[in-house]
Scaffold this motif. Structure first.
Motif, PDB file in Angstrom:
ATOM      1  N   PRO A  25       0.806  -1.239   0.000  1.00 60.62           N
ATOM      2  CA  PRO A  25       0.000   0.000   0.000  1.00 60.62           C
ATOM      3  C   PRO A  25       0.828   1.272   0.000  1.00 60.62           C
ATOM      4  CG  PRO A  25      -0.834  -1.587   1.606  1.00 60.62           C
ATOM      5  CD  PRO A  25       0.492  -2.109   1.133  1.00 60.62           C
ATOM      6  N   SER A  26       2.073   1.201   0.472  1.00 57.42           N
ATOM      7  CA  SER A  26       2.908   2.401   0.525  1.00 57.42           C
ATOM      8  C   SER A  26       3.230   2.941  -0.868  1.00 57.42           C
ATOM      9  CB  SER A  26       4.208   2.112   1.278  1.00 57.42           C
ATOM     10  OG  SER A  26       5.013   1.187   0.572  1.00 57.42           O
ATOM     11  N   LYS A  27       3.092   2.103  -1.894  1.00 59.87           N
ATOM     12  CA  LYS A  27       3.365   2.525  -3.263  1.00 59.87           C
ATOM     13  C   LYS A  27       2.146   3.180  -3.925  1.00 59.87           C
ATOM     14  CE  LYS A  27       6.889  -1.002  -4.179  1.00 59.87           C
ATOM     15  NZ  LYS A  27       7.268  -2.148  -5.043  1.00 59.87           N
ATOM     16  N   SER A  28       1.021   3.191  -3.230  1.00 56.34           N
ATOM     17  CA  SER A  28      -0.199   3.741  -3.814  1.00 56.34           C
ATOM     18  C   SER A  28      -0.111   5.250  -3.977  1.00 56.34           C
ATOM     19  CB  SER A  28      -1.405   3.387  -2.933  1.00 56.34           C
ATOM     20  OG  SER A  28      -2.564   4.052  -3.380  1.00 56.34           O
ATOM     21  N   GLN A  56      -1.713   7.170  -1.150  1.00 54.92           N
ATOM     22  CA  GLN A  56      -0.876   7.455   0.020  1.00 54.92           C
ATOM     23  C   GLN A  56      -0.121   8.761  -0.176  1.00 54.92           C
ATOM     24  OE1 GLN A  56      -0.786   5.912   2.840  1.00 54.92           O
ATOM     25  NE2 GLN A  56      -1.584   3.851   2.507  1.00 54.92           N
ATOM     26  N   GLY A 105      -4.512   8.034   2.657  1.00 53.26           N
ATOM     27  CA  GLY A 105      -4.203   6.660   3.039  1.00 53.26           C
ATOM     28  C   GLY A 105      -5.265   5.969   3.866  1.00 53.26           C
ATOM     29  N   THR A 106      -6.162   6.734   4.507  1.00 55.40           N
ATOM     30  CA  THR A 106      -7.189   6.118   5.361  1.00 55.40           C
ATOM     31  C   THR A 106      -8.607   6.477   4.928  1.00 55.40           C
ATOM     32  OG1 THR A 106      -7.081   7.978   6.920  1.00 55.40           O
ATOM     33  CG2 THR A 106      -5.639   6.087   7.354  1.00 55.40           C
ATOM     34  N   ARG A 164      -5.612   0.960  -3.481  1.00 54.23           N
ATOM     35  CA  ARG A 164      -4.720   1.448  -2.426  1.00 54.23           C
ATOM     36  C   ARG A 164      -4.144   0.289  -1.634  1.00 54.23           C
ATOM     37  NH1 ARG A 164      -7.819   5.189   1.314  1.00 54.23           N
ATOM     38  NH2 ARG A 164      -8.746   3.192   1.871  1.00 54.23           N
ATOM     39  N   GLY A 192      -1.576  -1.409  -3.738  1.00 55.66           N
ATOM     40  CA  GLY A 192      -0.457  -0.604  -4.195  1.00 55.66           C
ATOM     41  C   GLY A 192      -0.312  -0.620  -5.708  1.00 55.66           C
ATOM     42  N   ASN A 216      -1.262   1.169  -9.105  1.00 50.34           N
ATOM     43  CA  ASN A 216      -1.705   2.468  -9.602  1.00 50.34           C
ATOM     44  C   ASN A 216      -2.106   2.391 -11.071  1.00 50.34           C
ATOM     45  OD1 ASN A 216      -1.046   3.908  -7.119  1.00 50.34           O
ATOM     46  ND2 ASN A 216       1.099   3.605  -7.691  1.00 50.34           N
TER      47      ASN A 216
END
Length: 226
Positions: free
Chosen positions: A27-30, A33, A38-39, A112, A115, A117
């Motif tokens: 998910p950090s690559k989304s 984010q 992120g939430t 998300r 991750g 896109n």
């Protein structure tokens, strides 16, 4: 010879390591984010945003129907809609668009979490061979990357056709000139966004956002006409 054998051993070890490696969601690559979302629950966010885009149409139609801006033929057109009992059809299109917004929100949440896109629409996995388990996505670099983004830019326009085409027809009956202007803005902005998409995936929003407002305005006109 010894150097060659050592090189082969290293290559075999690397292949064994790669074979055992499985692609995992990151998910950090989304892009979401990076945008500070992120939430956010997109199942709620997207319908709310879509409703916000309809506000120009809702307000404009309200002014036209109120007579504040002077006598207008739109009142007679709305009376015709009422006589044909077509009001529920006008209102139903808003429900359809909101339902699609919920589905898009579900997709946003899944994107998300994975991750993955745009322009990627699917995540594939290699089965068998030395790269088994590796994830396969679209090429984002060079001419191939430009082609993939250009292809998605065109498909994005097609994906907006339904129920937008129905809304244009219904809105044009009551607000022909306003609908024509908004449709032209939508087309110009969407094509502009598609061109920008070829350069960078985030740049597409410079055209798609105003196009969304134009489309949403037509949705507002249709809803108020119903």
């Amino acid at each position: 010879w010894l150097k060659h054998c050592a090189s082969n051993r290293k290559l075999s070890a690397a292949r064994r390591s790669q074979r055992g490696a499985m692609a995992t969601p990151d998910p950090s690559k989304s892009d979401f984010q990076a945008m500070g979302m992120g939430t956010v629950n997109f199942i709620f966010f997207f319908p709310v945003m879509m409703f916000m885009f309809t506000l120009p149409g809702l307000i404009g139609a309200s002014v036209a129907f109120s007579g504040v801006a002077g006598k207008s033929s739109v009142v007679e057109k709305v009376e015709d809609v009422a006589k044909m009992s077509a009001g529920p059809l006008f209102l139903a299109l808003m429900f359809v668009k909101m339902s699609l917004a919920v589905a898009l929100g579900s997709l946003g949440n899944a994107r998300r979490a994975a991750g993955v896109n745009v322009p990627d629409q699917h995540a594939y996995k290699v089965v068998g061979g030395s790269a088994a388990g590796s994830m396969v996505l679209m090429d984002e670099d060079g001419a191939f990357g430009t082609f993939n983004r250009a292809q998605r830019g065109v498909q994005n326009i097609y994906e907006q056709t339904f129920p937008f085409a129905l809304e244009v027809l219904l809105s044009a009956y009551v607000f022909p000139w306003t609908t024509a202007a908004l449709l032209s803005i939508f087309a110009l902005c969407r094509s502009f966004g598609a061109v920008l998409y070829t350069r960078d995936r985030m740049a597409r929003m410079k055209g798609n956002m105003p196009a969304g407002i134009a489309s949403g305005s037509i949705s507002g006109l249709v809803f108020m006409s119903g």
